[in-house]
Design a protein around this motif. Sequence first.
Motif, PDB file in Angstrom:
ATOM      1  N   SER A 134       0.830  -1.209   0.000  1.00 10.12           N
ATOM      2  CA  SER A 134       0.000   0.000   0.000  1.00 10.12           C
ATOM      3  C   SER A 134       0.866   1.261   0.000  1.00 10.12           C
ATOM      4  O   SER A 134       0.523   2.257  -0.651  1.00 10.12           O
ATOM      5  CB  SER A 134      -0.920  -0.006   1.230  1.00 10.12           C
ATOM      6  N   GLU A 147      -4.686   2.654   2.833  1.00 16.88           N
ATOM      7  CA  GLU A 147      -4.301   2.678   4.248  1.00 16.88           C
ATOM      8  C   GLU A 147      -3.003   1.886   4.461  1.00 16.88           C
ATOM      9  O   GLU A 147      -2.843   0.797   3.903  1.00 16.88           O
ATOM     10  CB  GLU A 147      -5.423   2.056   5.099  1.00 16.88           C
ATOM     11  N   THR A 155      -4.417  -3.882   5.042  1.00 14.04           N
ATOM     12  CA  THR A 155      -5.336  -3.865   3.901  1.00 14.04           C
ATOM     13  C   THR A 155      -6.263  -5.071   4.008  1.00 14.04           C
ATOM     14  O   THR A 155      -5.804  -6.204   4.169  1.00 14.04           O
ATOM     15  CB  THR A 155      -4.536  -3.905   2.580  1.00 14.04           C
ATOM     16  N   ASP A 171      -4.621  -2.620  -5.107  1.00 12.20           N
ATOM     17  CA  ASP A 171      -4.027  -3.018  -3.827  1.00 12.20           C
ATOM     18  C   ASP A 171      -4.746  -4.274  -3.340  1.00 12.20           C
ATOM     19  O   ASP A 171      -5.950  -4.442  -3.576  1.00 12.20           O
ATOM     20  CB  ASP A 171      -4.189  -1.887  -2.794  1.00 12.20           C
TER      21      ASP A 171
HETATM   22 MG   LIG Z   1      -1.681  -2.873   2.597  1.00 13.73          MG
END
Ligand SMILES: [Mg+2]
Length: 284
Positions: A134, A147, A155, A171
Amino acid sequence: MPAINWYPGHMAKTRRMLQENLKMIDVIVEILDARAPKASRNPDFDDLFIGKARVVLLNKSDLADSNATKRWISYYAKQGIEAAGVSATGGAAKKIAVGLIEKAAKPRVDAMKAKGVNKTVRCMIVGIPNVGKSTLINRIAGQNRAEVGDRPGVTRGKQWVKITPYLELMDTPGMLWPKLEDQELASHLAYLGSIKDEIMDSEDLAADLLALLQTTSGNQLIERYSKVAVDTPKEELLNAVCRSRGFLLRGGELDTERASHVVLDEFRAGKIARVTLEQPETGV
Ligand SMILES: [Mg+2]
Ligand SMILES: Nc1nc2c(ncn2[C@@H]2O[C@H](COP(=O)(O)OP(=O)(O)OP(=O)(O)O)[C@@H](O)[C@H]2O)c(=O)[nH]1
């Protein structure tokens, strides 16, 4: 160290999610931790992503030994895999990552161009928990879209982030594999913070890590914790850290629990030494 049980149920769900989304994906970007490229490589990915264009990024290379990172990159090159060292928290990561993605996507982009279509390249960013997936996406996007956090499992589901009209990144939650064969590699993942600390004994883990660092980075270890010596026996290492930092409980007993968290945190933040735990020649 006791056997680590590390495959929470949501990871099977993640695997299915990755599989279901594969059809629309042009390039798989696999993020490894440069400090443990072998341990952080999910062996399931070879089957899961068969036939897909793939690139490998050795992230957190600012925390790894730079010569070892170079050796890992040529190791992948020999296997026909494009790899690069990056630091998602640093400035150069975007250029390096986008360059590799564009190169890997080129055959598909060119084929579509021949038909008069400007293709949008869609990438899946995959890897085990806490390797910086991320963070890298945010770095490429130039803003905080996903995040991030200094623990595994931040995540929770897929998230598309549009970089340009021609590049989109997905992601994904960090994923481990169900069966753990090699306890030494598993312990490396635990040192990196890719396995939840709650399922392990932090004092055992920190003592193992200190013993390892004593052999790989003895001088830096002593510099960081002044009461540690080259020949401090393993069972005394956490006590020595306590004495270095004055971690005492009421009654004067050494607070080894506190010392174990400090050691793990400081190692993960790269404060003890830049170190790569595995070499490509030998595996470990
Ligand atoms: Mg992540
Ligand atoms: N030093 C350093 N820290 C990094 C780098 N990349 C990420 N981090 C840190 O690593 C931690 C994990 O980053 P995330 O981006 O949340 O990792 P993730 O792979 O998305 O993790 P999950 O979503 O839990 O699977 C954060 O504290 C980041 O600041 C890097 O290149 N260098």
